[in-house]
Design a protein around this motif. Structure first.
Motif, PDB file in Angstrom:
ATOM      1  N   ASP A 129      29.959  37.742  49.418  1.00  0.00           N
ATOM      2  CA  ASP A 129      29.613  37.506  48.213  1.00  0.00           C
ATOM      3  C   ASP A 129      29.482  39.732  46.946  1.00  0.00           C
ATOM      4  O   ASP A 129      30.153  39.275  46.518  1.00  0.00           O
ATOM      5  CB  ASP A 129      27.986  37.376  48.703  1.00  0.00           C
ATOM      6  CG  ASP A 129      28.016  35.763  48.199  1.00  0.00           C
ATOM      7  OD1 ASP A 129      29.032  34.960  47.915  1.00  0.00           O
ATOM      8  OD2 ASP A 129      26.678  35.540  48.050  1.00  0.00           O
ATOM      9  N   GLU A 150      36.642  36.224  39.723  1.00  0.00           N
ATOM     10  CA  GLU A 150      35.843  35.361  40.466  1.00  0.00           C
ATOM     11  C   GLU A 150      36.775  34.877  41.218  1.00  0.00           C
ATOM     12  O   GLU A 150      36.810  34.561  42.817  1.00  0.00           O
ATOM     13  CB  GLU A 150      34.337  34.138  40.202  1.00  0.00           C
ATOM     14  CG  GLU A 150      33.710  35.350  39.559  1.00  0.00           C
ATOM     15  CD  GLU A 150      32.446  34.705  38.734  1.00  0.00           C
ATOM     16  OE1 GLU A 150      31.677  35.272  38.459  1.00  0.00           O
ATOM     17  OE2 GLU A 150      32.687  33.558  38.383  1.00  0.00           O
ATOM     18  N   ARG A 154      37.166  35.279  45.688  1.00  0.00           N
ATOM     19  CA  ARG A 154      37.315  34.356  46.744  1.00  0.00           C
ATOM     20  C   ARG A 154      38.524  34.642  47.494  1.00  0.00           C
ATOM     21  O   ARG A 154      38.386  34.383  49.166  1.00  0.00           O
ATOM     22  CB  ARG A 154      36.947  33.040  46.391  1.00  0.00           C
ATOM     23  CG  ARG A 154      34.889  33.305  45.527  1.00  0.00           C
ATOM     24  CD  ARG A 154      34.671  33.716  46.782  1.00  0.00           C
ATOM     25  NE  ARG A 154      32.689  33.845  46.295  1.00  0.00           N
ATOM     26  CZ  ARG A 154      32.064  35.090  46.831  1.00  0.00           C
ATOM     27  NH1 ARG A 154      32.164  34.441  48.460  1.00  0.00           N
ATOM     28  NH2 ARG A 154      30.818  34.810  46.257  1.00  0.00           N
TER      29      ARG A 154
END
Length: 193
Positions: A129, A150, A154
């Motif tokens: 994270d 985002e 990832r």
């Protein structure tokens, strides 16, 4: 007190190194003690939860080191693609220096311990994270919409971890170079929309 911190820190540093090279399961407590130079009784004194506690703290320590490195590189980089390239270049150098024996201490540990050790899983999730947060901030600052930033962050972490494994298997940095190039192109395309 300084000696206590020294032994504790030495045990953690040795654990990170050994987990990165050999994995969690193949690393014994005696090896951690030998590598650290800490006295035998210090291991359970500082880590009463044993190897699982050391594993969780080693993952936290390694995760924080990567986060610091990413933040430092982000401050110098010309956008998220450049950040990824710079970081992957560092990794390629470190892996070559280890003759491709080193991997990611977080991933090797997580693969061998999750779901049995929740504290290690949580430490790994927090590390991923934090890394994603740095990548996302860099992408948003470059004009990429938050949701896309985002998603790319990832994806970058997933691609990185796969590339590290492939580098160890291939014995060269080509997988890291390929992933860095492709991620750079994805970030560039996302910035132009």
């Amino acid at each position: 007190m300084a000696t206590a911190v020294k032994h504790r820190d030495a045990l953690l540093a040795a654990s990170v190194k050994l987990f990165r090279q050999k994995g969690y399961a193949a690393t014994g407590l005696a090896e951690i003690l030998a590598e650290s130079g800490a006295p035998k009784g210090s291991l359970y004194h500082y880590f009463p939860g044993g190897k699982a506690e050391i594993g969780a703290e080693a993952v936290q320590l390694a995760g924080k080191a990567v986060t610091r490195t990413l933040k430092d590189l982000a401050a110098e980089a010309d956008g998220p693609g450049d950040l990824v390239r710079r970081y992957f270049d560092l990794l390629a150098g470190w892996m070559a220096a280890s003759d491709y024996r080193d991997g990611c201490p977080i991933t090797t540990t997580l693969l061998e311990t999750v779901p049995e050790h929740e504290a290690i899983r949580q430490a790994g999730a927090a590390a991923f994270d934090a890394w994603a947060g740095v990548l996302t901030e860099s992408a948003v600052a470059a004009g990429i919409p938050l949701a896309r930033a985002e998603s790319l962050a990832r994806f970058a972490i997933s691609a990185l971890e796969g590339a590290l494994i492939q580098c160890r298997v291939a014995g060269n940095a080509a997988p890291l170079r390929l992933v860095a190039e492709e991620l750079g192109a994805l970030y560039a395309a996302a910035q132009t929309r």
